[in-house]
Design an enzyme around this catalytic site. Structure first.
Site, mmCIF file in Angstrom:
data_model
loop_
_atom_site.group_PDB
_atom_site.id
_atom_site.type_symbol
_atom_site.label_atom_id
_atom_site.label_comp_id
_atom_site.label_asym_id
_atom_site.label_seq_id
_atom_site.Cartn_x
_atom_site.Cartn_y
_atom_site.Cartn_z
ATOM 1 N N GLN A 99 14.249 1.523 53.989
ATOM 2 C CA GLN A 99 12.819 1.791 53.941
ATOM 3 C C GLN A 99 12.396 2.081 52.504
ATOM 4 O OE1 GLN A 99 11.928 4.449 57.280
ATOM 5 N NE2 GLN A 99 10.693 2.848 58.151
ATOM 6 N N ASP A 129 27.944 -1.044 50.684
ATOM 7 C CA ASP A 129 26.534 -1.412 50.651
ATOM 8 C C ASP A 129 26.373 -2.789 50.029
ATOM 9 O OD1 ASP A 129 23.519 -1.024 50.217
ATOM 10 O OD2 ASP A 129 24.083 0.966 50.916
ATOM 11 N N HIS A 182 19.498 -1.945 47.060
ATOM 12 C CA HIS A 182 19.777 -0.876 48.023
ATOM 13 C C HIS A 182 21.025 -0.077 47.652
ATOM 14 C CE1 HIS A 182 20.898 0.855 52.003
ATOM 15 N NE2 HIS A 182 19.602 0.829 52.247
ATOM 16 N N VAL A 199 17.990 9.573 36.227
ATOM 17 C CA VAL A 199 18.020 10.622 37.249
ATOM 18 C C VAL A 199 19.383 11.310 37.282
ATOM 19 C CG1 VAL A 199 16.293 9.486 38.685
ATOM 20 C CG2 VAL A 199 18.713 8.957 39.024
ATOM 21 N N ASN A 273 16.908 4.167 61.322
ATOM 22 C CA ASN A 273 15.461 4.252 61.116
ATOM 23 C C ASN A 273 14.693 3.772 62.337
ATOM 24 O OD1 ASN A 273 15.984 5.071 58.444
ATOM 25 N ND2 ASN A 273 16.126 2.948 57.774
ATOM 26 N N ALA A 285 27.129 5.559 62.484
ATOM 27 C CA ALA A 285 26.843 6.992 62.371
ATOM 28 C C ALA A 285 27.243 7.747 63.623
ATOM 29 C CB ALA A 285 25.362 7.208 62.064
ATOM 30 N N SER A 337 18.964 5.827 54.900
ATOM 31 C CA SER A 337 19.863 5.303 53.862
ATOM 32 C C SER A 337 19.854 6.197 52.640
ATOM 33 C CB SER A 337 19.420 3.894 53.446
ATOM 34 O OG SER A 337 19.816 2.934 54.366
#
Length: 606
Positions: A99, A129, A182, A199, A273, A285, A337
């Protein structure tokens, strides 16, 4: 299909033990001669040989008794009925849970942990990923060896944005370079370096490993995901971060997760999601070996897109989170994510601090989480708090007592139960902090699940933060027990989370006799187009443990059709109709199996 609906035959759909895929779903309107790609799990060498012989191409061989093969649809149907094969599943796909972005280092107190020197140094995080940018200004110094599957290797000809396609990069610097955005975004949240650029990640000194299992459009096949989990586990990585998922389970991915768990890997995955919903956590998960993470915003409110359910163990920031994207760029994404790598970075921080047992890491993260007043299926044990997990917080941890001396402090976590037998088990724990005192008394409390923990076993003393264990006996067979580690000093005490284990079933001392084939008659009803046989059979087992009966047509030793019936008790009889087209069947085989897995087989020439 048999009366119970649980056996396999040529006419049945291909089923797996975890919610399988039908032949129709696997092949669409394909003809029987069309090739399909499936994952096959087998019990033994006979099952492996059957899969290999049926395959027109072996795509991948796993270390955990499974392989990915291509073969004709009819051969896949036959293979599903082989008693030595655990499952035959379509090689489906997973997608990045996609998202939009992160901000959560402050709200999870990861910055407090970093200021106290807890930076994940020496710990490896595998990001399964779309890859990681191989030259990003705030990631490159933390990058270790990467890997990509053949199907997911970086490409420059895929555009359309991070979730509708690739990022259209001009050059692939490595096969595991990120062609989607992603994976790089997730990697930055977990472990962007503290180097003055861009960051800051949760564990800025951890080593990142790109495990590129998703293609540029964000999707990846089950076998590619399983291969990435297997490769990472074999490299000895400490943490696997999986911001990916599917609605359906996969047996081959489950095998891989259990393989990695056996090697001590801490596995974290995005819950999904699919929200708003109440019980919709995705796979992997929801697998028992994986920490499922839901998503919250900067106000600790549940993200409206976040999947929830009883499998959720932790919540973490996943709305408008800022992180890295290729090339030396940054953006805000949202999704579970984005929540997942916060927890992955926290796990690395905790491991670097000395908590190395995978279940101890899991328990410590959950014990330290902040209750943010969400439902348990929304937040699990709470929203992640990194500093609390490593006993770092805004207050002075070294408070003095009234005499100006450092106060005593002890912390303990519960580990796995190991060497579990019918009446014994070894309980494990770890003292993670021991300050202001020379030693601590340690041990365990335990009892049958659902009640108190009335029993105790002493494990001695420790003089430093260290792992410990104790063996308990006199347990009842086939019974679930709960236990926790405890530690005590003269002025402080602590107890770990309550975990559970189940003792083994009591073995039958009377032994197990092989089942018997009492009747085996074959009637030939073939014509020029079809080879047809009717098998009338009768079987028995003096132990009363019959399980299944299988009839098979063989052509040169290869099974071309089979039918299986589930049976029970000490005797059973019935008939099977076998048919195959365009074959030269030369034998019919009958196999009876009891509930201990003992087989008896007879073959007749036709």
């Amino acid at each position: 299909m048999s009366e119970s609906g649980m056996s396999f035959s040529r006419r049945d759909v291909i089923l797996t033990t975890a919610g399988g895929v039908s032949v129709a779903g696997l092949s669409g309107n394909a003809a029987a001669t069309d090739r399909v790609e499936v994952n096959v799990g087998f019990d033994n060498a006979a099952g492996q040989a059957a899969a290999t012989n049926a395959a027109t191409e072996v795509k991948r061989q796993f270390a955990f008794d499974a392989m990915t093969i291509r073969l004709p649809l009819e051969a896949a149907e036959n293979l599903a009925g082989n008693p030595n094969v655990r499952y035959v599943e379509e090689n489906g796909t997973m997608r990045a849970l996609d998202q939009t972005t992160p901000y959560g280092v402050e709200i999870t107190d990861a910055d407090v942990a970093i200021d106290d020197g807890n930076t994940g140094d020496g710990v490896s995080i595998a990001v399964l990923d779309t890859g990681i940018d191989a030259q990003h200004e705030t990631l490159e110094e933390n990058l270790g060896e990467g890997w990509a599957t053949d199907d997911a290797a970086c490409t420059t000809d895929c555009g359309g944005g991070p979730f509708g396609g690739g990022n259209d990069i001009d050059e692939c610097l490595e096969e595991w370079d990120d062609d989607n955005d992603h994976g790089t975004h997730c990697a930055g949240t977990a472990a962007a370096a503290d180097n003055g650029a861009g960051v800051l990640g949760v564990a800025p000194d951890a080593t990142l490993h790109a495990v590129k299992v998703l293609q540029c459009d964000g999707s990846g096949s089950f076998d590619d995901i399983a291969a990435g989990i297997e490769w990472s586990a074999d490299q000895g990585h400490d943490v696997q971060s999986m911001s990916l998922g599917a609605d359906s389970d996969s047996d081959v991915v489950s095998d891989a997760l259990e393989y990695a768990a056996d090697k001590g890997v801490v596995m974290v995955a995005a819950a999904g999601n699919s929200g708003p919903c109440t019980d919709c956590v995705g796979f992997p998960a929801r697998h028992p070996e994986v920490i499922a993470v839901s998503a919250t915003d900067e106000n600790d409110d549940l993200a409206d897109f976040s999947s929830t359910g009883p499998e959720v163990e932790l919540a973490a920031p996943g709305v408008d989170t800022l992180s890295t994207i290729p090339r030396d760029d940054y953006d805000e994404f949202s999704g579970t994510s984005m929540a997942c790598p916060h927890v992955s970075g926290a796990a690395a921080t905790l491991i670097a601090d000395g908590t190395t047992d995978r279940e101890a890491v899991r328990a410590e993260l959950k014990e330290a989480a902040d209750d943010i007043d969400l439902e348990e299926n929304e937040q699990g044990d709470g929203r992640l708090n990194v500093a609390a997990a490593v006993d770092s917080d805004d207050d002075d941890d070294d408070e003095d007592d009234d005499d100006g001396e450092e106060a005593e402090s002890v912390s303990v976590v519960t580990g796995d139960a190991t060497e579990v037998g019918e009446t014994t088990a070894t309980l494990t724990g770890e003292v993670t902090e021991l300050d202001g005192v020379d030693d601590a008394d340690i041990g365990f409390e335990y009892g049958e699940s659902g009640g108190d923990l009335p029993n105790a076993v002493d494990a001695g003393t420790v003089s430093d933060a260290d792992a410990f264990d104790a063996t308990v006996d006199g347990l009842d067979a086939d019974t679930e027990y709960e236990f926790r580690a405890v530690a005590e000093t003269p002025e402080d005490d602590d107890e770990g989370a309550v975990l559970a284990f189940t003792t083994d079933e009591e073995e039958d001392d009377g032994g197990d006799s092989a089942p018997v084939i009492d009747g085996f008659d074959v009637t030939d009803d073939s014509n020029p187009q079809w080879t047809r046989h009717t098998v009338d059979w009768a079987v028995s087992d003096e132990d009363g443990g019959l399980d299944s009966v299988t009839s098979e047509q063989l052509e040169g030793g290869t099974v071309v059709d089979s039918v299986t019936s589930n049976v029970s008790g000490d005797s059973a009889d019935g008939s099977h109709d076998l048919e195959s087209r365009g074959t030269s069947v030369d034998e019919v085989r009958l196999t009876v199996t009891d509930d201990a897995g003992t087989e008896t087989t007879e073959t007749q020439g036709v």
